[in-house]
Design a protein around this motif. Sequence first.
Motif, short mmCIF file in Angstrom:
data_model
loop_
_atom_site.label_atom_id
_atom_site.label_comp_id
_atom_site.label_asym_id
_atom_site.label_seq_id
_atom_site.Cartn_x
_atom_site.Cartn_y
_atom_site.Cartn_z
N HIS A 1 0.82 -1.21 0.00
CA HIS A 1 0.00 0.00 0.00
C HIS A 1 0.86 1.26 0.00
CE1 HIS A 1 -4.08 -1.86 1.40
NE2 HIS A 1 -3.46 -2.60 0.49
N ARG A 2 1.96 1.24 0.76
CA ARG A 2 2.85 2.41 0.74
C ARG A 2 3.44 2.62 -0.64
NH1 ARG A 2 6.36 2.80 6.43
NH2 ARG A 2 4.55 2.90 7.84
N ARG A 3 3.77 1.53 -1.31
CA ARG A 3 4.33 1.65 -2.65
C ARG A 3 3.31 2.24 -3.62
NH1 ARG A 3 7.68 -4.09 -2.77
NH2 ARG A 3 9.63 -3.23 -1.92
N GLU A 4 2.06 1.84 -3.50
CA GLU A 4 1.03 2.38 -4.39
C GLU A 4 0.79 3.86 -4.13
OE1 GLU A 4 -0.28 0.99 -7.02
OE2 GLU A 4 0.90 -0.82 -6.61
N HIS A 5 0.73 4.24 -2.85
CA HIS A 5 0.52 5.66 -2.53
C HIS A 5 1.69 6.50 -3.00
CE1 HIS A 5 -3.28 5.45 -0.50
NE2 HIS A 5 -2.85 4.66 0.47
N PHE A 6 2.91 5.98 -2.84
CA PHE A 6 4.08 6.75 -3.31
C PHE A 6 4.00 6.94 -4.83
CE2 PHE A 6 8.29 6.98 -5.22
CZ PHE A 6 8.79 8.12 -4.60
N ALA A 7 3.69 5.86 -5.56
CA ALA A 7 3.62 5.96 -7.02
C ALA A 7 2.51 6.93 -7.45
CB ALA A 7 3.39 4.58 -7.63
N ASP A 8 1.40 6.92 -6.73
CA ASP A 8 0.31 7.87 -7.03
C ASP A 8 0.76 9.31 -6.83
OD1 ASP A 8 -1.48 5.86 -7.67
OD2 ASP A 8 -2.43 5.84 -5.68
N LEU A 9 1.43 9.57 -5.70
CA LEU A 9 1.90 10.93 -5.41
C LEU A 9 2.97 11.35 -6.40
CD1 LEU A 9 2.05 10.68 -1.51
CD2 LEU A 9 0.44 12.04 -2.85
N PHE A 10 3.84 10.42 -6.75
CA PHE A 10 4.87 10.71 -7.75
C PHE A 10 4.22 11.14 -9.06
CE2 PHE A 10 7.66 9.67 -11.22
CZ PHE A 10 8.95 9.95 -10.77
N ALA A 11 3.22 10.37 -9.52
CA ALA A 11 2.53 10.70 -10.76
C ALA A 11 1.84 12.06 -10.66
CB ALA A 11 1.51 9.62 -11.11
N ALA A 12 1.26 12.34 -9.51
CA ALA A 12 0.56 13.61 -9.32
C ALA A 12 1.50 14.79 -9.45
CB ALA A 12 -0.14 13.63 -7.97
N CYS A 13 2.78 14.60 -9.13
CA CYS A 13 3.77 15.67 -9.29
C CYS A 13 3.89 16.11 -10.75
CB CYS A 13 5.15 15.20 -8.82
SG CYS A 13 5.29 14.90 -7.05
N TYR A 14 3.62 15.18 -11.67
CA TYR A 14 3.83 15.44 -13.09
C TYR A 14 2.54 15.66 -13.88
CZ TYR A 14 8.74 14.26 -12.55
OH TYR A 14 10.05 14.27 -12.16
N VAL A 15 1.49 14.94 -13.53
CA VAL A 15 0.28 15.03 -14.35
C VAL A 15 -0.92 15.54 -13.57
CG1 VAL A 15 1.09 13.24 -15.91
CG2 VAL A 15 -0.33 12.59 -13.97
N GLY A 16 -0.72 15.90 -12.30
CA GLY A 16 -1.79 16.50 -11.53
C GLY A 16 -3.03 15.62 -11.45
N SER A 17 -4.18 16.22 -11.69
CA SER A 17 -5.45 15.50 -11.56
C SER A 17 -5.62 14.41 -12.62
CB SER A 17 -6.61 16.48 -11.67
OG SER A 17 -6.58 17.15 -12.92
N ALA A 18 -4.75 14.37 -13.64
CA ALA A 18 -4.87 13.33 -14.67
C ALA A 18 -4.67 11.94 -14.08
CB ALA A 18 -3.86 13.57 -15.78
N ILE A 19 -3.88 11.82 -13.01
CA ILE A 19 -3.68 10.50 -12.41
C ILE A 19 -4.96 10.06 -11.70
CG2 ILE A 19 -2.69 11.30 -10.22
CD1 ILE A 19 -1.75 8.16 -12.30
N VAL A 20 -5.73 11.01 -11.16
CA VAL A 20 -7.04 10.67 -10.58
C VAL A 20 -7.96 10.14 -11.68
CG1 VAL A 20 -9.10 11.58 -9.45
CG2 VAL A 20 -6.83 12.31 -8.69
#
Length: 347
Positions: free
Chosen positions: A191-210
């Motif tokens: 779960h920590r790995r998934e949250h980190f990857a989500d936050l990492f993606a959000a740094c670059y694509v913002g709401s697009a990862i949502v």
Amino acid sequence: MHPRTDLALLAESLAHLSKTPYFNRAIEKHAYALIDVIKHALTSSPPYDDEILRSFADKVWTCHRYLQGSTTKEAPYEIEYCMRHAISDWLTDPCLVTTALTDKKDFHLKPGDPWDFVAKTMDRYTGQLPQEKLIFIGVPRIYKHMPLFCAALYHELGHFVDLARNVTDVTFLTHPVHGVSDGVQEVLQNHRREHFADLFAACYVGSAIVDSIHAINPHADHSNTHPATATRIEVIRSFLAGEDFDELSMYQGALQKLGLPRLEQRYAVPAIETAFDDIRPYTVADTPELHGMMAAGWSYLGKVKSGDGPQWAADANQLDVVRIVNDLTEKSIRNASIRSLWNEVPQ
């Protein structure tokens, strides 16, 4: 098949590939280097053990798949271009990105290590090995011209950085969890790995990862491998809103200890509406806007689907709308890459 036969066939195929026009000539260098090492492996005396050759052949098979993918006209150059910019923020070693199209809904991003294997195992090889690290990207074939749907690759890059630099492992040193079974510890790590990857993606694509997560599995519950979709989206939205929360502080602390960049916004959402309303590509101003095309494109697509789009969308079916918006996004990124290449040419 015997590894010697496989290696001979792979060398033959790589030689054929090396005659194909490459967009990135660095790929050709890797193909020639593989051919040279294969020749050494097949002619070396005394011969290498079959198990060494079998392991090497497995690695060449993998390299061949991605090198071949990068020579075709189908290769999604635009998403590769975006990935190269993001990778350079986190990895100091020179890297070469190669892509294979997958026939499943499978996005991935992983390292290729033939040269490390050759250096450590085939110690009689005296030739010069390429210095660039190979990074293999997998993109579903049906999304090859759908860059907005490939925003998920930023999430996969987050996993790549995490595993390459042990970010999540460090969080268990700074924020240990006591008194739980090994099974629970593994779930927490996932779960920590998934949250980190989500936050990492959000740094670059913002709401697009949502948008991407919601499109892939909007109602997924908590599992051993992933947090619930609702929980993931809540964490991402808190980050995008600029909120401070314990989980974010945990990752920032781990990144600081490892000497890596902070999780922070690295995109700027461009105003694409005027250009896209006129069915024209947008002129990307800089690297932050390059990444921001993902968020802008998803937002524009949502506006069009809601019926608040331009006149051209009113008469189009939904699939045509999706294709047109992705096509405009793809052309905007491609034009940015061409301008960048042009500016690099000595005047």
